[in-house]
Design a protein around this motif. Structure first.
Motif, PDB file in Angstrom:
ATOM      1  N   LEU A   1      -0.092   5.566   6.681  1.00 18.93           N
ATOM      2  CA  LEU A   1      -1.155   4.684   7.183  1.00 18.93           C
ATOM      3  C   LEU A   1      -2.487   5.407   7.336  1.00 18.93           C
ATOM      4  O   LEU A   1      -3.543   4.773   7.252  1.00 18.93           O
ATOM      5  CB  LEU A   1      -0.736   4.087   8.531  1.00 18.93           C
TER       6      LEU A   1
ATOM      7  N   LYS B   1      -5.413   4.065   9.713  1.00 19.57           N
ATOM      8  CA  LYS B   1      -4.951   2.744  10.158  1.00 19.57           C
ATOM      9  C   LYS B   1      -3.821   2.843  11.187  1.00 19.57           C
ATOM     10  O   LYS B   1      -3.518   1.847  11.856  1.00 19.57           O
ATOM     11  CB  LYS B   1      -4.482   1.931   8.957  1.00 19.57           C
ATOM     12  N   ALA B   2      -3.197   4.028  11.327  1.00 25.59           N
ATOM     13  CA  ALA B   2      -2.117   4.188  12.309  1.00 25.59           C
ATOM     14  C   ALA B   2      -2.620   3.945  13.726  1.00 25.59           C
ATOM     15  O   ALA B   2      -1.856   3.507  14.595  1.00 25.59           O
ATOM     16  CB  ALA B   2      -1.514   5.582  12.204  1.00 25.59           C
TER      17      ALA B   2
ATOM     18  N   ALA C   1      -2.195   0.266  14.337  1.00 23.16           N
ATOM     19  CA  ALA C   1      -0.971  -0.343  13.815  1.00 23.16           C
ATOM     20  C   ALA C   1      -0.295  -1.223  14.854  1.00 23.16           C
ATOM     21  O   ALA C   1      -0.506  -1.076  16.063  1.00 23.16           O
ATOM     22  CB  ALA C   1      -0.008   0.749  13.370  1.00 23.16           C
TER      23      ALA C   1
ATOM     24  N   ARG D   1       0.198  -0.449  20.812  1.00 23.02           N
ATOM     25  CA  ARG D   1       0.580  -0.698  19.425  1.00 23.02           C
ATOM     26  C   ARG D   1       1.996  -1.227  19.297  1.00 23.02           C
ATOM     27  O   ARG D   1       2.360  -1.794  18.255  1.00 23.02           O
ATOM     28  CB  ARG D   1       0.428   0.595  18.607  1.00 23.02           C
TER      29      ARG D   1
ATOM     30  N   SER E   1       2.683  -4.399  11.299  1.00 21.58           N
ATOM     31  CA  SER E   1       2.378  -3.593  10.106  1.00 21.58           C
ATOM     32  C   SER E   1       3.379  -2.464   9.869  1.00 21.58           C
ATOM     33  O   SER E   1       3.420  -1.893   8.776  1.00 21.58           O
ATOM     34  CB  SER E   1       0.971  -3.003  10.216  1.00 21.58           C
ATOM     35  N   VAL E   2       4.194  -2.140  10.887  1.00 21.47           N
ATOM     36  CA  VAL E   2       5.189  -1.075  10.757  1.00 21.47           C
ATOM     37  C   VAL E   2       6.482  -1.535  11.434  1.00 21.47           C
ATOM     38  O   VAL E   2       6.433  -2.097  12.535  1.00 21.47           O
ATOM     39  CB  VAL E   2       4.718   0.241  11.417  1.00 21.47           C
TER      40      VAL E   2
END
Length: 320
Positions: free
Chosen positions: A154, A157-158, A161, A204, A233-234
């Motif tokens: 990522l 972007k992490a 997330a 997150r 997203s994860v």
């Protein structure tokens, strides 16, 4: 249910009871010496490999072999019945992947009091010294590796997330906590209390669901998490059957387009195929066949000499 041999693989009870044929072993073990294997289920490829390794090694060493499995991940009653059956049968050794790492302990004590060598495979008992030994790979490290992979993939972007966790059981057996918390560390999430998950404060985290280590549970858990936040997203999953189910839920929601990173643990053949197919982004390799075969070897040595296996230096388990 911890180990340094784990690595990210980007490329790449009772259900059955049986006795293996016996053959001579000289003074290592007699033809009547019995070793039993008790797994959480018999339909997870991880446990299929474990049974394969134990059965083959028992046959090689001339040990009688019996196998038991819970009806589902979390079937403590089935595992208790299996242990009691092996005690009654006069087993010399029991290998077990405990579903409820605390509730099974009194029954394990009965087996040990009867002179049976008990080795936990993959999933440590709670406390870990409730078994004579634990053979496993580092489940915390396995989680950490896939967390690191996800964070690196990522990049910037992490920091924003949205992470979903598909764990195993609500009572949080040891392997469940270790893999989950390892992922958090690898991804850069402060786990807080390292003895359990669910109390983290990192915004997150979308939430935790429990899939019982199975495809159906993974699908249902993913559906619930998507209802909570459709912008996940994860996804961390406890094992590869759970990941396969989660993928089906993502596909049904129109999100199987690569926009969601899926991570998992085990490295079974179906899981590796799912990595190749893009269903799973990364998985950490474990070695169930090896730990089971080594467990049977340890039982044979115990029968021969009375010697119990020792943990690896600096660890409280034997690192396979």
């Amino acid at each position: 249910m911890p180990f340094s041999h784990s690595r990210i693989a980007r490329r790449i009870l009772l259900a059955s009871v049986f006795a293996a044929g016996t053959m001579g072993l000289g003074d290592a073990a007699g033809a009547a010496d019995l070793v039993g294997l008790i797994t959480k289920t018999n339909n997870n490829p991880f446990f299929v490999k474990m049974k394969e390794g134990a059965e083959a090694k028992a046959k090689e060493l001339g040990l009688e072999f019996q196998s038991f499995a819970g009806k589902y991940d979390g079937d403590n009653d089935g595992q208790v019945a299996a242990v009691e059956s092996l005690i009654a049968a006069g087993a010399k050794g029991i290998l077990i992947t405990p579903s409820d790492t605390k509730a099974i302990v009194p029954t394990i004590k009965q087996a040990r009091d009867a002179g049976i060598l008990v080795i936990a495979l993959d999933t440590p008992l709670d406390p870990i010294d409730a078994a004579d030994a634990t053979f496993a790979t580092d489940n915390f490290r396995a989680g950490e590796l896939i967390g690191m992979w996800a964070a690196k993939t990522l990049g910037d972007k992490a920091a924003d997330a949205k992470v979903a966790f598909l764990d195993a059981l609500e009572n949080q057996p040891t392997v469940d906590v270790a893999r989950d918390q390892g992922f958090m560390k690898g991804f850069g999430i402060d786990p807080g209390d390292t003895t359990r998950y669910g109390e983290e404060t990192d915004p997150r985290i979308v939430g935790h669901q429990w899939g019982q280590g199975a495809e159906e549970g993974g699908r249902t858990g993913m559906e619930n998490l998507l209802q909570k936040d459709p912008d996940i997203s994860v996804v961390y999953t406890i094992n590869e059957p759970t990941a396969a189910g989660a993928h089906e839920a993502l596909k049904a929601a129109g999100k199987a387009d690569g926009s969601v990173l899926m991570t998992s643990v085990d490295g079974g053949c179906p899981g590796v195929q799912n990595v190749k197919a893009g269903v799973i982004g990364a998985t950490s390799m474990q070695f169930p066949l090896l730990m089971a075969s080594m467990g049977v070897e340890a039982v044979a040595e115990f029968i021969k000499s009375g010697k119990k296996p020792e943990p690896s230096p600096g660890l409280d388990f034997f690192n396979t």
